[in-house]
Design an enzyme around this catalytic site. Structure first.
Site, PDB file in Angstrom:
ATOM      1  N   GLU A  46       0.669  -1.160   0.096  1.00 34.37           N
ATOM      2  CA  GLU A  46       0.012  -0.151   0.114  1.00 34.37           C
ATOM      3  C   GLU A  46       0.868   1.257   0.000  1.00 34.37           C
ATOM      4  O   GLU A  46       1.890   1.310   0.755  1.00 34.37           O
ATOM      5  CB  GLU A  46      -0.958  -0.006   1.248  1.00 34.37           C
ATOM      6  N   ARG A 271       5.036 -12.979   9.536  1.00 32.26           N
ATOM      7  CA  ARG A 271       5.602 -11.813   8.996  1.00 32.26           C
ATOM      8  C   ARG A 271       6.884 -11.784   9.844  1.00 32.26           C
ATOM      9  O   ARG A 271       7.082 -12.519  10.720  1.00 32.26           O
ATOM     10  CB  ARG A 271       4.675 -10.595   9.436  1.00 32.26           C
ATOM     11  N   LYS A 281       4.420   0.478   9.529  1.00 29.89           N
ATOM     12  CA  LYS A 281       4.471   2.037   8.996  1.00 29.89           C
ATOM     13  C   LYS A 281       3.692   2.949   9.898  1.00 29.89           C
ATOM     14  O   LYS A 281       4.248   3.994   9.773  1.00 29.89           O
ATOM     15  CB  LYS A 281       3.794   1.846   7.627  1.00 29.89           C
TER      16      LYS A 281
HETATM   17  P1  ATP Z   1       3.036  -2.562   8.091  1.00 29.33           P
HETATM   18  O1  ATP Z   1       2.220  -3.571   9.012  1.00 29.33           O
HETATM   19  O2  ATP Z   1       4.008  -2.091   8.447  1.00 29.33           O
HETATM   20  O3  ATP Z   1       2.098  -1.344   8.229  1.00 29.33           O
HETATM   21  P2  ATP Z   1       1.531  -3.436   6.000  1.00 29.33           P
HETATM   22  O4  ATP Z   1       1.057  -4.796   5.936  1.00 29.33           O
HETATM   23  O5  ATP Z   1       0.295  -2.603   6.019  1.00 29.33           O
HETATM   24  O6  ATP Z   1       2.774  -3.065   6.641  1.00 29.33           O
HETATM   25  P3  ATP Z   1       1.608  -3.529   3.037  1.00 29.33           P
HETATM   26  O7  ATP Z   1       2.122  -2.121   2.125  1.00 29.33           O
HETATM   27  O8  ATP Z   1       0.092  -3.606   2.888  1.00 29.33           O
HETATM   28  O9  ATP Z   1       2.122  -3.209   4.458  1.00 29.33           O
HETATM   29  O10 ATP Z   1       2.505  -4.834   2.570  1.00 29.33           O
HETATM   30  C1  ATP Z   1       2.878  -5.090   1.411  1.00 29.33           C
HETATM   31  C2  ATP Z   1       3.165  -6.555   1.499  1.00 29.33           C
HETATM   32  O11 ATP Z   1       4.275  -6.642   2.379  1.00 29.33           O
HETATM   33  C3  ATP Z   1       2.020  -7.359   2.277  1.00 29.33           C
HETATM   34  O12 ATP Z   1       1.738  -8.502   1.296  1.00 29.33           O
HETATM   35  C4  ATP Z   1       2.366  -7.657   3.490  1.00 29.33           C
HETATM   36  O13 ATP Z   1       1.936  -8.893   3.773  1.00 29.33           O
HETATM   37  C5  ATP Z   1       3.968  -7.770   3.425  1.00 29.33           C
HETATM   38  N1  ATP Z   1       4.664  -7.466   4.675  1.00 29.33           N
HETATM   39  C6  ATP Z   1       4.346  -6.257   5.325  1.00 29.33           C
HETATM   40  N2  ATP Z   1       5.048  -6.179   6.640  1.00 29.33           N
HETATM   41  C7  ATP Z   1       5.626  -7.440   6.608  1.00 29.33           C
HETATM   42  C8  ATP Z   1       6.469  -8.267   7.654  1.00 29.33           C
HETATM   43  N3  ATP Z   1       6.741  -7.480   8.559  1.00 29.33           N
HETATM   44  N4  ATP Z   1       7.071  -9.325   7.242  1.00 29.33           N
HETATM   45  C9  ATP Z   1       6.672  -9.750   5.981  1.00 29.33           C
HETATM   46  N5  ATP Z   1       5.806  -9.297   5.269  1.00 29.33           N
HETATM   47  C10 ATP Z   1       5.354  -8.184   5.225  1.00 29.33           C
HETATM   48 MG    MG Z   2      -1.416  -3.821   4.885  1.00 27.98          MG
END
Ligand code: ATP
Ligand code: MG
Length: 805
Positions: A46, A271, A281
């Site tokens: 995102e 994760r 984020k």
């Molecule tokens: P955050 O939790 O940091 O706000 P998010 O999941 O909202 O991150 P996205 O931009 O939606 O961030 O993530 C893009 C991809 O990265 C998604 O497929 C998500 O599952 C993966 N992702 C995000 N954080 C992690 C993590 N800590 N470990 C592994 N994969 C991750």
């Molecule tokens: Mg997300």
């Protein structure tokens, strides 16, 4: 129903052996010919923040799987929320992925699918599978029920298809205010999975979207959008993190009810969580907005842009991600593992140079004023096995590290002190004759003499010199600014704490403005990496605004060893990767006729990292010796290579084996514990010889002492010399092997904890560990662990002293 575009058939390469459960699933699907043997993944960020190391795990996974199975991987911006997204984030994400070394097949935006998504919504309404609800989101939440109670239907649930279609169209047309209505799937208000209780599909947001402008007053919810995005793109395997496990049912429901198969499948993995940092984020944004760090790319941030600016290489991040692997259960990874991967990479790529961070002036009174001698200095330690050297000037006026001088040295001090000698790396042995100070009593200058017979660190008469320190010529040194970065938080689990901001590490950045580097650094290219000997790995910050016109800024990427580990002992890996300050000056290798110097330059499009061949840099003869050692004694090749490449170490090994040590264990001690001790002094000055080491290892082999106790014995040997057997006897470190003595103690320990004993007997057999711990405490860690387990089990089973097993 919406048609899925048919992507071109991909060629299927020889399938690799799966290394984790996700790959096993992909391999199974490929073998079964599902999706026509195609593999298509995507990375779906995102665009509402910068990517962090957690995202790297997902990138390495998605792009890695596609690569291994000859498939495709798309970059898809999941931009369904108009409020937080921004084109600047899109650019930073693209840059970070490419920097990590990956190239996507297609770059797509979820917002481009808004029209198709809307069609799917209409088709669900037509089928009576979705309805417009006039309740607010809060009311819906309240009516959803609890785990033990089913949800209640809202008035809109029984509307006619016609009325729903009309309301949805008017929502789309922008007729209703924000929050006044939503579109919901009509699934099951009593579903055990709460997410299935008529989830929201669309909500009203009169907001400007950074790509679609004011075109859409309604925006799809994640659960509705994500599965369709995957479907429209022909994704086969949609990897996501575990939090979405319960959402998988919605994912499948929507696809099954709205579009033709084949459907993509969602598979969850754990994760990445890292200690000493936060990986969300939202929190990273808070750190930036609150001014706690200096932007998203602050080198303390776990963002990819921060890591890049700290000097971490993409190779190190990829290696780290592969090493931690993917699992189905959440866990916290120790940031020391990341640091280890960084060291392991830079060890082979960062030339060694000298730089004094906190200079103390030294005058060599025996050296003529104005005279300069150029001393050859190799850029690489022998075990890296690369060519290249430069000359460093020796003059009357030098700087050494203020820390490397102590007026009242503690016991075991191996640096400079009044009247003592120290070897200047690649230079001469100097003695501190006098100390000069200012009115406040602060030492301002040391007056030293040098021994001309010790050029290059050679000691002709075999006298003892405490250690080796780094230095620069004051007349030639270049001023640099050195930024020492450390962990951002001082607690291990900031992300578990609401008040995480109050656990920031106040010492996470220390700026050394007066540092002086050897002259060869004057032209260092922005983006190049060095090891400052004894200080760590550093990166010439290409983004830093150089404070005083043209001054280089060196960011510390990582220290040479893990300074956070609580126990003094490090893991084998840390030691292996750590710089080995093996003294080239011992006269074994440093060739006299130096090659013309090849100055290292920027990392930018530099040559690819050398393969991690443990035999690299060995002569043909040494290589043969290494292979022979490995084969004859069953040593790991890396250990054998170190021994074969260093004759004093090899001699030590041979002596240890002659003293009846198990060869693999002896090699392990030499490569780890001994090398650590000769980091800043030559082996000849270590009061531990091969025979002593052999005896120590034999004591462990015979079960006389535990390996834990052996570390204590070794430390005593290093500190004061002495034979291991004597140290063990005088300190009473023998392992307690006396079964009846241990049985008596076991009885006492069990009697002292009746409740725990009862719970153990009731089936909590994990409590055995607790009792073993107690017994170990009683014996100050000396009980033979195997025996301790046996006597405790017997005692707890009511057969005191019984000969278990
Ligand atoms: P955050 O939790 O940091 O706000 P998010 O999941 O909202 O991150 P996205 O931009 O939606 O961030 O993530 C893009 C991809 O990265 C998604 O497929 C998500 O599952 C993966 N992702 C995000 N954080 C992690 C993590 N800590 N470990 C592994 N994969 C991750
Ligand atoms: Mg997300």
């Amino acid at each position: 129903m919406t048609e899925r575009p048919t992507p071109p058939e991909a060629s299927t390469p020889t399938p690799p052996t799966p290394t984790d459960f996700l790959r096993a699933k992909v391999a199974e699907d490929v073998a079964a010919g599902r999706y026509g043997g195609r593999v298509a993944t995507r990375f779906p960020p995102e665009p509402n923040g910068f990517l962090h190391i957690g995202h790297a795990k997902s990138i390495v996974l998605n792009f890695g799987v596609a690569e291994e199975y000859g498939g495709t991987c798309n970059l898809r911006f999941d931009d369904t929320n108009p409020l937080t997204e921004d084109m600047a984030y899109v650019r930073s994400i693209e840059r970070d992925i490419q920097w990590l070394g990956y190239q996507w097949d297609e770059e797509l935006f979820a917002s481009d699918y808004f029209p198709s998504m809307y069609e799917v919504a209409v088709s669900l309404v037509r089928q009576g599978k979705a309805y417009v609800d006039d309740s607010t989101e809060a009311e819906i939440q309240e009516m959803r029920g609890t785990i033990s109670e089913p949800g209640r239907p809202s008035p809109g649930r029984e509307r006619s298809v016609e009325e729903n279609l009309d309301l949805l169209e008017r929502m789309r047309a922008g007729e209703f205010p924000d929050g006044s209505r939503v579109l919901r799937a009509k699934i099951d208000l009593a579903a055990a999975n709460m997410k299935m209780r008529d989830p929201l599909l669309y909500r009203i947001r009169h907001a400007h979207h950074y790509r679609t402008g004011d075109e859409w007053p309604i925006y799809p919810m994640y659960d509705f959008a994500h599965c369709l995005e995957d479907y429209f793109e022909g994704i086969t395997h949609s990897f996501c993190t575990l939090e979405f496990e319960n959402n998988r049912e919605i994912y499948d429901w929507i696809l099954q009810n709205a579009v033709e198969p084949p459907h993509p499948q969602q598979i969850e993995f754990a994760r990445l969580n890292l200690n000493y940092t936060v990986l969300s984020k939202r929190r990273l944004l808070e750190l930036v907005r609150g001014g706690h760090v200096d932007g998203w790319d602050d080198p303390r941030m776990p963002t990819l842009s921060g890591l890049r600016r700290r000097g971490v290489t993409p190779e190190a991040i990829r290696t780290f991600c592969r090493k931690i692997g993917v699992a189905k259960a959440n866990s916290v990874v120790d940031v020391a593992q990341l640091e280890h991967a960084i060291r392991d990479d830079l060890n082979w790529t960062a030339p060694r140079v000298l730089c004094v961070l906190d200079p103390l002036e030294v005058v060599v009174e025996t050296w003529p004023e104005g005279e300069t001698e150029q001393l050859p200095a190799p850029y690489w330690p022998r075990d890296v096995g690369k060519e290249g050297s430069r000359e460093i000037p020796f003059t009357r006026h030098l700087f050494i590290e203020r820390d490397d001088f102590a007026e009242q040295p503690p016991k075991g001090w191996r640096r400079l002190s009044p009247g003592a000698e120290v070897r200047l790396r690649y230079g001469y042995v100097v003695r501190c004759e006098r100390v000069e100070r200012d009115e406040a009593g602060t030492v301002t200058r040391l007056v030293c003499s040098h021994d001309p017979a010790t050029r290059g660190g050679e000691i002709p008469d075999g006298r003892k010199v405490a250690g080796t320190i780094h230095w620069v010529s004051a007349e030639h040194a270049v001023p640099v600014e050195v930024r020492l970065y450390d962990r951002l938080f001082r607690v291990e689990d900031p992300s578990a704490r609401e008040d995480y901001l109050s656990h920031l590490n106040p010492d996470s950045l220390q700026v050394m403005t007066g540092a002086r580097a050897e002259p060869s650094l004057a032209g260092a290219a922005p983006g190049s990496r060095f090891q400052l000997e004894r200080q760590g790995y550093f990166y010439v910050d290409p983004e830093a605004e150089s404070p005083a016109g043209g001054t280089l800024v060196l960011n510390r990427t990582v220290t040479l060893r893990d300074t956070w580990t609580k126990q003094a002992g490090r893991t084998e890996d840390d030691v292996r990767s750590e710089e080995r300050f093996v003294d080239l000056a011992r006269g074994e290798t440093a060739p006299t006729g130096q090659q013309p110097s090849t100055a290292p330059t920027a990392a930018a499009p530099a040559a690819p990292a050398p393969p991690r061949d443990p035999l690299a840099g060995l002569t043909a003869e040494q290589e043969a010796a290494a292979r022979e050692l490995a084969e004859n004694h069953g040593l790991p090749l890396a250990d054998a290579a170190i021994l074969a490449g260093d004759s004093p170490l090899r001699a030590m090994f041979d002596e240890a084996v002659a003293a009846h040590a198990n060869p693999a264990a002896a090699a392990n001690w030499i490569v780890n514990d001994v090398l650590r001790e000769v980091k800043d002094r030559p082996l000849s000055e270590l009061p531990v010889g091969g025979r002593d080491l052999g005896e120590l290892v034999a004591l462990i082999d015979s079960g006389k002492i535990s390996s834990k106790m052996a570390k204590e014995v070794f430390a005593a040997m290093v500190a004061g010399g002495g034979r291991p057997g004597e140290i063990v006897a005088s300190r009473g470190l023998e392992q307690v092997d006396d079964r009846s003595a241990l049985a008596t103690l076991a009885a006492q320990v069990v009697a002292a904890h009746p409740d725990a004993a009862e719970r153990y007997r009731a089936g909590h057999d994990k409590l055995l560990g607790f009792f073993v711990g107690q017994l170990m405490r009683e014996t100050r860690g000396k009980a033979n662990p195997q025996l301790a387990n046996e006597v405790l089990q017997a005692e707890l089973a009511g057969e005191p002293g019984g000969e278990a097993g």
